[in-house]
Scaffold this motif. Sequence first.
Motif, PDB file in Angstrom:
ATOM      1  N   LYS A 479       0.809  -1.219   0.000  1.00 16.68           N
ATOM      2  CA  LYS A 479       0.000   0.000   0.000  1.00 16.68           C
ATOM      3  C   LYS A 479       0.843   1.270   0.000  1.00 16.68           C
ATOM      4  CE  LYS A 479      -4.084  -1.989   2.287  1.00 16.68           C
ATOM      5  NZ  LYS A 479      -5.004  -1.874   3.439  1.00 16.68           N
ATOM      6  N   SER A 481       4.303   3.487  -1.401  1.00 15.07           N
ATOM      7  CA  SER A 481       5.195   3.610  -2.556  1.00 15.07           C
ATOM      8  C   SER A 481       6.571   3.078  -2.180  1.00 15.07           C
ATOM      9  CB  SER A 481       5.310   5.068  -2.987  1.00 15.07           C
ATOM     10  OG  SER A 481       6.033   5.810  -2.005  1.00 15.07           O
ATOM     11  N   GLY A 482       7.413   2.856  -3.188  1.00 16.24           N
ATOM     12  CA  GLY A 482       8.760   2.367  -2.921  1.00 16.24           C
ATOM     13  C   GLY A 482       9.540   3.307  -2.026  1.00 16.24           C
ATOM     14  N   GLU A 484       8.301   5.450   0.152  1.00 16.21           N
ATOM     15  CA  GLU A 484       7.727   5.431   1.506  1.00 16.21           C
ATOM     16  C   GLU A 484       8.189   4.190   2.265  1.00 16.21           C
ATOM     17  OE1 GLU A 484       3.569   7.892   0.651  1.00 16.21           O
ATOM     18  OE2 GLU A 484       3.635   5.719   0.427  1.00 16.21           O
ATOM     19  N   ARG A 485       8.220   3.052   1.586  1.00 13.44           N
ATOM     20  CA  ARG A 485       8.718   1.836   2.248  1.00 13.44           C
ATOM     21  C   ARG A 485      10.169   2.004   2.674  1.00 13.44           C
ATOM     22  NH1 ARG A 485       6.006  -0.862  -1.951  1.00 13.44           N
ATOM     23  NH2 ARG A 485       7.954  -1.333  -3.019  1.00 13.44           N
ATOM     24  N   SER A 509      15.110   3.985  -4.256  1.00 11.66           N
ATOM     25  CA  SER A 509      13.700   4.150  -4.620  1.00 11.66           C
ATOM     26  C   SER A 509      13.182   5.559  -4.384  1.00 11.66           C
ATOM     27  CB  SER A 509      12.845   3.153  -3.810  1.00 11.66           C
ATOM     28  OG  SER A 509      13.159   1.839  -4.162  1.00 11.66           O
ATOM     29  N   ASP A 511      12.941   9.673  -5.118  1.00  6.53           N
ATOM     30  CA  ASP A 511      13.160  10.714  -6.123  1.00  6.53           C
ATOM     31  C   ASP A 511      14.145  11.737  -5.550  1.00  6.53           C
ATOM     32  OD1 ASP A 511      11.713  12.429  -4.391  1.00  6.53           O
ATOM     33  OD2 ASP A 511       9.824  11.825  -5.317  1.00  6.53           O
TER      34      ASP A 511
END
Length: 591
Positions: A479, A481-482, A484-485, A509, A511
């Motif tokens: 759930k 994003s990469g 956030e994980r 991961s 930006d």
Amino acid sequence: MTTTRDVFRVFFAHLKPYRLMYGFILTLITASQVVSIIAPLFYKKFFDLLASGGVNAETAASLRGFLLVIVGIHLIQWLFKSTSDLLSVNLTPKVMAGLEQSAFASLNGHSYTFFTNNFVGSLTRRIKRLSDAFDTINDAINWTFLPTSVLIIGSIIVLSQRSPIIAVGLLTWVFLYLLASVGFSVWKIKYDEPRSAADSAASAAIADALTNNTTIKLFSGSDHELNIFRATIERWRVAIVKSWRLGAGNEAIQWLLMIILEISVLLAAVRFWQQGLLTIGDFALLQSYLISVFMHVWDMGRTIRRCYEATANAKEMVEIMHTPHEIRDRRGAKEIKVKKGVITFRNVFFRYGKARLVLDGFNLTVKSKEKVALVGPSGAGKSTVVKLILRFHDIQKGKIIIDNQDIKKITQDSLRDAIAMVPQDPVLFHRSLMDNIRYGRREATDKEVISAATKAHCHEFISQLPDGYNTFVGERGIKLSGGERQRVAIARAILKDAPILILDEATSSLDSASEQLIQSALSELMKNKTTIVIAHRLSTILKMDRIVVVSGGKVVDQGTHSNLTKKVGIYKTLWEIQAGGFIQSLHYPVD
């Protein structure tokens, strides 16, 4: 090779703590069946009196007396049976839970390599099969094998008093019937094991496809995956049809044998009745025992086959439980004491199984609180170095030493407690964000978790979620994003605050905007820690105290960024490729 005996040893080991309760249950079941054998004796007296007595008040009173005795016998049997049922309902789930816990612990103790070679879905299925197999076999013992044994022995003893010939005939038939059932089940197990393996393969195929569902969608692979699964499930169908056909054919033969036995016994009884050796009540006695024996023996034949099938299902998990863990603590292993965090690789050789040599005489020392970056081409061995520090694999030759302590001589848990790692692709539990971050230090307070999340710049996106830190992140954290994980993984490492830190592409991961936020958190995280970084991001590499170039499983160069870019070599080539690509992207024409 795992045997049926191995399976039963595992079952008995988990049943042993409850042996007194289990013995009491078996005693009640035996008593219940003994009482059931007594009831037909009063049916015999009832029908003998009915056939010979006149129609009068005295006979009617005697008949009612027999009926009351029969009712009392059935009530006693009901009491024993109900009590044993209630006790078994409490006991069996405890043993099943213990089996699943042991299987779970055994699986978790296996190495990193083990899990890369097995499907999670298939392993999950095997754990459930183990406990289900115990449930099947335990039910068979309690409600089929033991009652049937008591019934047969008791019936033969009673019938031998009335007609030894019928008793011997019945005993011979039962013996041959059960011998044939066991023999058939043993022969059929060679078809049950492939059925079990095909079932595991089908579960694994489902798990593999569901795990890669996004990839399937991206490559329009639904039809392709359906074809793969169709072939897998067809193998399962063929295996199970073959197994079931054999079982159905065997049952048809057994049913025919029962019909033959019943007619034969009743014909013999008629002959003995003509000779005055049996009474009308004996017919009631015979028929009552025959029906009971047929029901139990018929069920026993089917139960024997189910037990062999259950054993075949359980063997897969028992085999894993009996497989020694690849990475084990030595006897007397001590907990590591990390004060400085000096890491030394001394002439390390390592290969995966029989594959090519990955590390070939690898030598490296990372000083206390030094920040070292490992760079090099793909397949050079950088990620392997990290896995070996964590002792996910054991090396074939050489030593890995932390603060003068060989990691082979210390406990794995204490080693990994001393290391915090942020992997390239963090995998989260399907639990709340609070629980996922707190996994870094499970005794941490909510305030400490939120503080770590703030430093890792997680708090910004977490506070915007409807359930905040109580938000469940989905399987593997899907759930989020990469980026956030990855920030959650960094927060977890910040909370752990271990003396050794490993960053494996920790910002890959993110930006550019997110990376700028994380860089300050990483700088804070790396303070006063021995740090090893695997990274291609130039901004991360530039901040390292030393850059180590790895190629062909060896250290081929090392130094600062400034020194290495002045030499002709792998690092300068990598730098020019990355820097060149970065510069070109800045001047790339935009339509």
